[in-house]
Design an enzyme around this catalytic site. Structure first.
Site, short mmCIF file in Angstrom:
data_model
loop_
_atom_site.label_atom_id
_atom_site.label_comp_id
_atom_site.label_asym_id
_atom_site.label_seq_id
_atom_site.Cartn_x
_atom_site.Cartn_y
_atom_site.Cartn_z
N SER A 43 0.80 -1.12 -0.04
CA SER A 43 0.17 -0.30 0.15
C SER A 43 0.78 1.71 -0.29
O SER A 43 0.46 2.17 -0.15
CB SER A 43 -1.15 -0.05 0.88
OG SER A 43 -2.08 -1.00 1.28
N LYS A 76 0.29 3.93 -2.80
CA LYS A 76 -1.01 4.60 -2.56
C LYS A 76 0.10 6.03 -2.78
O LYS A 76 -1.10 7.59 -3.16
CB LYS A 76 -1.83 4.28 -1.70
CG LYS A 76 -2.54 3.45 -1.66
CD LYS A 76 -3.32 3.09 -0.45
CE LYS A 76 -4.43 1.72 -0.95
NZ LYS A 76 -4.09 0.78 -0.59
N SER A 118 -5.78 3.67 4.49
CA SER A 118 -5.12 3.32 3.38
C SER A 118 -6.65 2.62 2.36
O SER A 118 -5.81 0.96 2.52
CB SER A 118 -4.41 1.74 3.78
OG SER A 118 -3.79 1.54 2.46
N LYS A 156 3.56 6.41 4.79
CA LYS A 156 2.61 5.75 4.58
C LYS A 156 3.18 3.85 4.83
O LYS A 156 4.24 3.27 4.59
CB LYS A 156 2.03 6.07 3.10
CG LYS A 156 1.23 4.72 2.68
CD LYS A 156 -0.63 5.51 2.77
CE LYS A 156 -1.05 4.26 2.87
NZ LYS A 156 -1.85 3.07 4.04
#
Length: 362
Positions: A53, A56, A108, A215
């Protein structure tokens, strides 16, 4: 055109000291200065693997750069394909693109990723093309994006490296909208269907005071992936770890290592520069267009050198490039900045000043 080496100055900035070694439990890891892109710690930084993720980050910056974040988005049937982590939005729900970006980066949300991609790109496949175009534009050579969320699917997941994700993060952190979103600990909103309150999964925002964003990521293939940024004493840093079961602690240790070992130096300042043994351009202003800052550690016993090289141009026009300045650490050039010329503007004399000078000269 003849080139002439006019000036070299040596700046002795460093005092040799002993610095402790640093290590991580990650398969791949990098600690990078966001401003100069200097790598302060590296471990298999070009090892290409699934990144989950943290993909992203690319989804967010592509959306921010290609659409109005205040625009309203009606969630479509694309979210029916979402699984894994989500913000649990519903088909027909209306949010702003900015709301979706907060859901994407704080929680997320894979459903948010699909809604963003469909809105900004027209469809998910076109948006993924935009992701790969951006990767190419900013110099990510180890990366292939196949979706906007980072899940490992039948056609493979998103592949990248610690180095590429650091380059991407340094690029994204130049955008104030992105920077604000990833630095937010909690976000609340109300839509036509629901009320939400999202807390950022990046717990470093709550446990490490210098954290500015980042992140989290996880899949069974990628394992734990983490990007984080931190700032202190004019130093702006990014850490990326791939497959690291102790990632939050490792990031904090790497930041502490950098903050205790390095110092930020303002090496070049944009604007007019003085080269004291130059007389060829003494009737002109010489200037550079950019600042240059660089992190240096006390154990570096090499000298920092500024090497100015000017060209003796005969036909000088305002704004011409007339040379360069190389910044060297020992015998390695770490930065080059072009030098430009500016024709000095003489003050226009008034009628009475001219009369006064005429009588004085008489």
């Amino acid at each position: 055109m003849k080139k002439c080496l006019l000036f070299v100055v040596t700046l002795i900035l460093l005092i040799p000291l002993q610095v402790k070694a640093i290590e991580t439990s990650a398969t791949s890891a990098i600690l990078m200065d966001i401003d100069s892109k200097r790598i302060l710690y590296s471990k298999d930084i070009h090892n290409t693997r699934s990144v989950a993720s943290i993909s992203k980050i690319m989804t967010a910056i592509v959306a921010i750069e290609n659409a109005d974040v205040k625009s309203k988005v009606t969630v479509g049937e694309e979210i029916t394909k979402a699984y894994g982590s989500g913000i649990y939005i519903k088909q027909g729900e209306v949010l702003t693109l900015e709301d979706l970006l907060y859901g994407l980066m704080l929680r997320s949300g894979n459903d948010a990723a699909l809604a963003i991609a469909n809105y900004v790109g027209g469809n998910v496949d076109s948006f993924v093309e935009m992701m790969n175009e951006t990767a190419k534009k900013i110099g990510m050579k180890d990366s292939t994006f196949r979706n906007p969320h980072g899940l490992d699917q039948d056609d493979g997941g998103n592949l990248s490296s610690a180095y590429d994700m650091a380059i991407l993060t340094a690029y994204a952190m130049q955008n104030e909208t992105y920077k604000k979103i990833v630095g937010t600990e909690k976000y609340t909103l109300k839509t036509n269907m629901n009320t939400y309150s999202w807390t950022n999964k990046n717990k470093l925002l709550r446990t490490y005071e210098y954290t500015t964003g980042g992140k989290t990521g996880f899949t069974e293939i990628a394992r734990r992936t983490l990007v984080s940024t931190a700032s202190k004493d004019n130093m702006n840093l990014v850490v990326v770890t791939l497959n690291d079961g102790n990632d939050f602690a490792d990031h904090k240790d790497l930041f502490e290592y950098a903050f205790s070992t390095y110092k930020s130096y303002h090496i070049l300042e944009k604007g007019i520069i003085q080269i004291y043994d130059d007389d060829y351009y003494d009737k002109y202003n010489l200037y550079i267009k950019n600042d240059f800052k660089y992190l240096l550690s006390p154990d570096e016993n090499e000298s920092l050198l500024l090497d100015f090289e000017l060209e003796k141009n005969r036909n000088i026009q305002d704004g011409d490039k007339v040379g360069k300045v190389d910044v060297l650490l020992g015998d390695k050039v770490i930065h080059t900045e072009d030098i430009y010329v500016e024709i000095k503007k003489e003050q226009t004399k008034s009628f009475w000043q001219k009369i006064k000078e005429w009588f004085h000269d008489s």
